[in-house]
Scaffold this motif. Structure first.
Motif, PDB file in Angstrom:
ATOM      1  N   LEU A  34       0.840  -1.195   0.000  1.00 27.17           N
ATOM      2  CA  LEU A  34       0.000   0.000   0.000  1.00 27.17           C
ATOM      3  C   LEU A  34       0.876   1.246   0.000  1.00 27.17           C
ATOM      4  CD1 LEU A  34      -2.649  -1.076   2.663  1.00 27.17           C
ATOM      5  CD2 LEU A  34      -2.969  -0.948   0.191  1.00 27.17           C
ATOM      6  N   GLY A  35       0.477   2.223  -0.765  1.00 27.53           N
ATOM      7  CA  GLY A  35       1.215   3.477  -0.778  1.00 27.53           C
ATOM      8  C   GLY A  35       2.471   3.461  -1.607  1.00 27.53           C
ATOM      9  N   ASP A  36       2.712   2.416  -2.407  1.00 29.41           N
ATOM     10  CA  ASP A  36       3.881   2.359  -3.276  1.00 29.41           C
ATOM     11  C   ASP A  36       3.457   2.696  -4.698  1.00 29.41           C
ATOM     12  OD1 ASP A  36       6.168   1.864  -4.692  1.00 29.41           O
ATOM     13  OD2 ASP A  36       6.163  -0.310  -4.394  1.00 29.41           O
ATOM     14  N   TYR A  37       3.619   3.967  -5.066  1.00 31.00           N
ATOM     15  CA  TYR A  37       3.267   4.422  -6.408  1.00 31.00           C
ATOM     16  C   TYR A  37       4.515   4.895  -7.152  1.00 31.00           C
ATOM     17  CZ  TYR A  37      -0.925   4.898  -3.503  1.00 31.00           C
ATOM     18  OH  TYR A  37      -1.933   4.692  -2.588  1.00 31.00           O
ATOM     19  N   THR A  38       5.684   4.560  -6.636  1.00 28.41           N
ATOM     20  CA  THR A  38       6.944   5.006  -7.221  1.00 28.41           C
ATOM     21  C   THR A  38       7.065   4.563  -8.679  1.00 28.41           C
ATOM     22  OG1 THR A  38       7.963   4.722  -5.050  1.00 28.41           O
ATOM     23  CG2 THR A  38       9.440   5.020  -6.913  1.00 28.41           C
ATOM     24  N   GLY A  39       7.477   5.488  -9.535  1.00 32.51           N
ATOM     25  CA  GLY A  39       7.704   5.147 -10.925  1.00 32.51           C
ATOM     26  C   GLY A  39       6.453   5.070 -11.768  1.00 32.51           C
ATOM     27  N   ILE A  40       5.317   5.483 -11.240  1.00 35.71           N
ATOM     28  CA  ILE A  40       4.067   5.477 -11.998  1.00 35.71           C
ATOM     29  C   ILE A  40       3.705   6.920 -12.340  1.00 35.71           C
ATOM     30  CG2 ILE A  40       1.630   4.851 -12.002  1.00 35.71           C
ATOM     31  CD1 ILE A  40       2.275   2.708  -9.954  1.00 35.71           C
ATOM     32  N   PRO A  41       3.505   7.248 -13.604  1.00 36.39           N
ATOM     33  CA  PRO A  41       3.189   8.635 -13.975  1.00 36.39           C
ATOM     34  C   PRO A  41       1.716   8.966 -13.753  1.00 36.39           C
ATOM     35  CG  PRO A  41       3.309   7.273 -15.937  1.00 36.39           C
ATOM     36  CD  PRO A  41       3.704   6.382 -14.784  1.00 36.39           C
ATOM     37  N   LEU A  42       1.244   8.713 -12.547  1.00 33.69           N
ATOM     38  CA  LEU A  42      -0.169   8.948 -12.242  1.00 33.69           C
ATOM     39  C   LEU A  42      -0.436  10.427 -11.978  1.00 33.69           C
ATOM     40  CD1 LEU A  42      -0.908   7.550  -8.633  1.00 33.69           C
ATOM     41  CD2 LEU A  42       1.260   8.523  -9.374  1.00 33.69           C
ATOM     42  N   ASN A  43      -1.674  10.849 -12.179  1.00 31.33           N
ATOM     43  CA  ASN A  43      -2.061  12.228 -11.895  1.00 31.33           C
ATOM     44  C   ASN A  43      -2.791  12.300 -10.556  1.00 31.33           C
ATOM     45  OD1 ASN A  43      -4.655  11.265 -12.393  1.00 31.33           O
ATOM     46  ND2 ASN A  43      -4.781  12.183 -14.437  1.00 31.33           N
ATOM     47  N   GLY A 245       8.730  10.453  -3.285  1.00 36.43           N
ATOM     48  CA  GLY A 245       8.977   9.312  -4.159  1.00 36.43           C
ATOM     49  C   GLY A 245       7.870   8.291  -4.102  1.00 36.43           C
ATOM     50  N   ALA A 246       7.392   8.001  -2.889  1.00 40.08           N
ATOM     51  CA  ALA A 246       6.372   6.970  -2.716  1.00 40.08           C
ATOM     52  C   ALA A 246       5.065   7.337  -3.395  1.00 40.08           C
ATOM     53  CB  ALA A 246       6.132   6.717  -1.234  1.00 40.08           C
ATOM     54  N   MET A 247       4.743   8.626  -3.445  1.00 43.76           N
ATOM     55  CA  MET A 247       3.476   9.054  -4.022  1.00 43.76           C
ATOM     56  C   MET A 247       3.491   9.082  -5.542  1.00 43.76           C
ATOM     57  SD  MET A 247       1.151   9.492  -1.688  1.00 43.76           S
ATOM     58  CE  MET A 247       1.806   7.923  -1.097  1.00 43.76           C
ATOM     59  N   GLY A 248       4.620   8.788  -6.154  1.00 42.79           N
ATOM     60  CA  GLY A 248       4.695   8.626  -7.591  1.00 42.79           C
ATOM     61  C   GLY A 248       4.570   9.914  -8.367  1.00 42.79           C
ATOM     62  N   GLY A 249       4.234   9.785  -9.631  1.00 41.75           N
ATOM     63  CA  GLY A 249       4.223  10.910 -10.553  1.00 41.75           C
ATOM     64  C   GLY A 249       5.295  10.708 -11.603  1.00 41.75           C
ATOM     65  N   ALA A 250       5.165  11.384 -12.726  1.00 43.27           N
ATOM     66  CA  ALA A 250       6.097  11.194 -13.835  1.00 43.27           C
ATOM     67  C   ALA A 250       7.543  11.468 -13.446  1.00 43.27           C
ATOM     68  CB  ALA A 250       5.682  12.085 -15.010  1.00 43.27           C
ATOM     69  N   ALA A 251       7.764  12.435 -12.526  1.00 43.20           N
ATOM     70  CA  ALA A 251       9.139  12.789 -12.149  1.00 43.20           C
ATOM     71  C   ALA A 251       9.889  11.608 -11.553  1.00 43.20           C
ATOM     72  CB  ALA A 251       9.124  13.949 -11.167  1.00 43.20           C
ATOM     73  N   THR A 252       9.180  10.699 -10.865  1.00 46.58           N
ATOM     74  CA  THR A 252       9.852   9.571 -10.209  1.00 46.58           C
ATOM     75  C   THR A 252      10.300   8.504 -11.196  1.00 46.58           C
ATOM     76  OG1 THR A 252       7.766   8.387  -9.801  1.00 46.58           O
ATOM     77  CG2 THR A 252       8.497   9.945  -8.121  1.00 46.58           C
ATOM     78  N   LEU A 253      10.001   8.685 -12.477  1.00 50.05           N
ATOM     79  CA  LEU A 253      10.451   7.739 -13.499  1.00 50.05           C
ATOM     80  C   LEU A 253      11.907   7.954 -13.884  1.00 50.05           C
ATOM     81  CD1 LEU A 253       7.364   7.903 -15.885  1.00 50.05           C
ATOM     82  CD2 LEU A 253       8.248   5.801 -14.895  1.00 50.05           C
ATOM     83  N   TYR A 254      12.432   9.142 -13.618  1.00 51.74           N
ATOM     84  CA  TYR A 254      13.692   9.534 -14.220  1.00 51.74           C
ATOM     85  C   TYR A 254      14.825   9.609 -13.205  1.00 51.74           C
ATOM     86  CZ  TYR A 254      10.498  10.650 -17.973  1.00 51.74           C
ATOM     87  OH  TYR A 254       9.527  10.560 -18.934  1.00 51.74           O
ATOM     88  N   PRO A 255      16.074   9.310 -13.650  1.00 57.96           N
ATOM     89  CA  PRO A 255      17.227   9.297 -12.733  1.00 57.96           C
ATOM     90  C   PRO A 255      17.463  10.623 -12.038  1.00 57.96           C
ATOM     91  CG  PRO A 255      17.779   8.249 -14.823  1.00 57.96           C
ATOM     92  CD  PRO A 255      16.439   8.890 -15.013  1.00 57.96           C
ATOM     93  N   GLU A 256      17.165  11.735 -12.701  1.00 55.76           N
ATOM     94  CA  GLU A 256      17.443  13.041 -12.099  1.00 55.76           C
ATOM     95  C   GLU A 256      16.573  13.348 -10.893  1.00 55.76           C
ATOM     96  OE1 GLU A 256      15.277  13.766 -16.114  1.00 55.76           O
ATOM     97  OE2 GLU A 256      16.865  12.467 -15.320  1.00 55.76           O
ATOM     98  N   PHE A 257      15.520  12.568 -10.687  1.00 58.18           N
ATOM     99  CA  PHE A 257      14.666  12.801  -9.518  1.00 58.18           C
ATOM    100  C   PHE A 257      15.458  12.603  -8.235  1.00 58.18           C
ATOM    101  CE2 PHE A 257      11.849  11.082  -6.188  1.00 58.18           C
ATOM    102  CZ  PHE A 257      10.972  12.153  -6.053  1.00 58.18           C
ATOM    103  N   ARG A 258      16.310  11.611  -8.200  1.00 64.65           N
ATOM    104  CA  ARG A 258      17.134  11.338  -7.015  1.00 64.65           C
ATOM    105  C   ARG A 258      18.009  12.538  -6.681  1.00 64.65           C
ATOM    106  NH1 ARG A 258      19.325   6.554  -4.666  1.00 64.65           N
ATOM    107  NH2 ARG A 258      21.358   6.875  -3.692  1.00 64.65           N
TER     108      ARG A 258
END
Length: 276
Positions: A34-43, A245-258
């Motif tokens: 639960l609560g793991d949306y990392t790497g998902i480009p959700l809105n 990070g856990a809440m996801g979004g398109a930004a969490t898809l990319y290496p520069e997010f870290r």
């Protein structure tokens, strides 16, 4: 002249294929946390749906035999593929796929037929047409019922269009799904799955009969109202993942997010955990 014309080379995908479960394992048998949306480009709309989700929902009789939609079915169990040819011309009419889980079957039409109009019924398998791009089978699917991106509440709407690529390499096959959903995704969601050809493979039956697992008043649907889901923080605490990070979004898809997280100073100069 027709008899001597060479046929275009196409790879046969027919047979039983065993699903390799090591890739993205949380999406497979037990299901993601639960609560793991990392790497998902959700809105925001998808995030709100996900945060309201309660795992007890799947104990409802109406949900126990609810099949995995065709764009998620590749995450679980083995498949059988067979081809349908025209008896006289021996041209490929369709490719059929049987999935072990819930015994679902879908047809991928290869005869050039158009997709139905928008008002046509939607199903869990959708309507699929395919074409060969060299040795790669490319499939386009629409008319899908609402489904899910992850089995922890992240939804996929009935407006989604899914493009799949089936690539055979010897006794291996890679199945890539690209999900475009204007209702719940800001970018395409891409997942891949790997299979191994099984010479003597068999697909067992999958009977499903719903039962009353939990006694509830009639009409009660497990859910969480906005801001009341206390389980969302458990994933972050257990794995050292920041909320951003856990809440996801398109930004969490990319290496520069870290790097952006580090530069923001939220960690006092320390690098985030491995899932950030």
């Amino acid at each position: 002249m027709l008899a001597s014309a060479p046929l275009s080379a196409q790879v046969s995908l027919a047979g039983v294929w065993q699903n390799k479960l090591h890739e993205d394992f949380p999406d497979r048998l037990a299901g993601p946390e639960l609560g793991d949306y990392t790497g998902i480009p959700l809105n925001e709309a998808a995030r709100a749906r996900a945060e309201a989700w309660d795992a007890s929902l799947i104990t409802l009789p109406e949900y126990q035999c609810r099949v995995h939609p065709s764009d998620y079915a590749s995450s679980f169990a083995d498949i059988r593929i067979w081809e349908e040819f025209d008896k006289d011309t021996q041209t490929l009419l369709a490719i059929h796929l049987h999935h072990f889980a819930w015994g679902t079957e879908r047809t991928i039409w290869m005869d050039g037929r158009p997709h139905p109009p928008d008002y046509a019924p939607h199903t869990s398998m959708g309507f699929s047409t395919g074409k060969w791009d060299g040795d790669m089978l490319t499939v386009t699917t629409d008319h899908l019922k609402e489904g899910w991106i992850r089995r922890n509440g992240v939804p996929r709407s009935d407006r989604a269009v899914v493009t799949e690529h089936f690539v055979r390499h010897g006794d291996g096959m890679t199945w890539v799904a690209v999900i475009k959903d204007p209702a719940y995704l800001t970018e395409s969601m891409i997942r891949s799955r790997d299979y191994t050809f099984s010479v003597a493979g068999q697909i067992a039956p999958y009977p499903c009969e719903s039962v009353e697992e939990v006694i509830r008043p009639k009409g009660v649907i497990p859910h969480h109202l906005p801001g009341t889901n206390t389980f969302l923080k458990e994933y972050q605490k257990n794995h050292g993942v920041l909320e951003e990070g856990a809440m996801g979004g398109a930004a969490t898809l990319y290496p520069e997010f870290r790097q952006k997280v580090i530069e923001a100073g939220d960690l006092g100069g320390k690098a985030p955990g491995p899932l950030q």
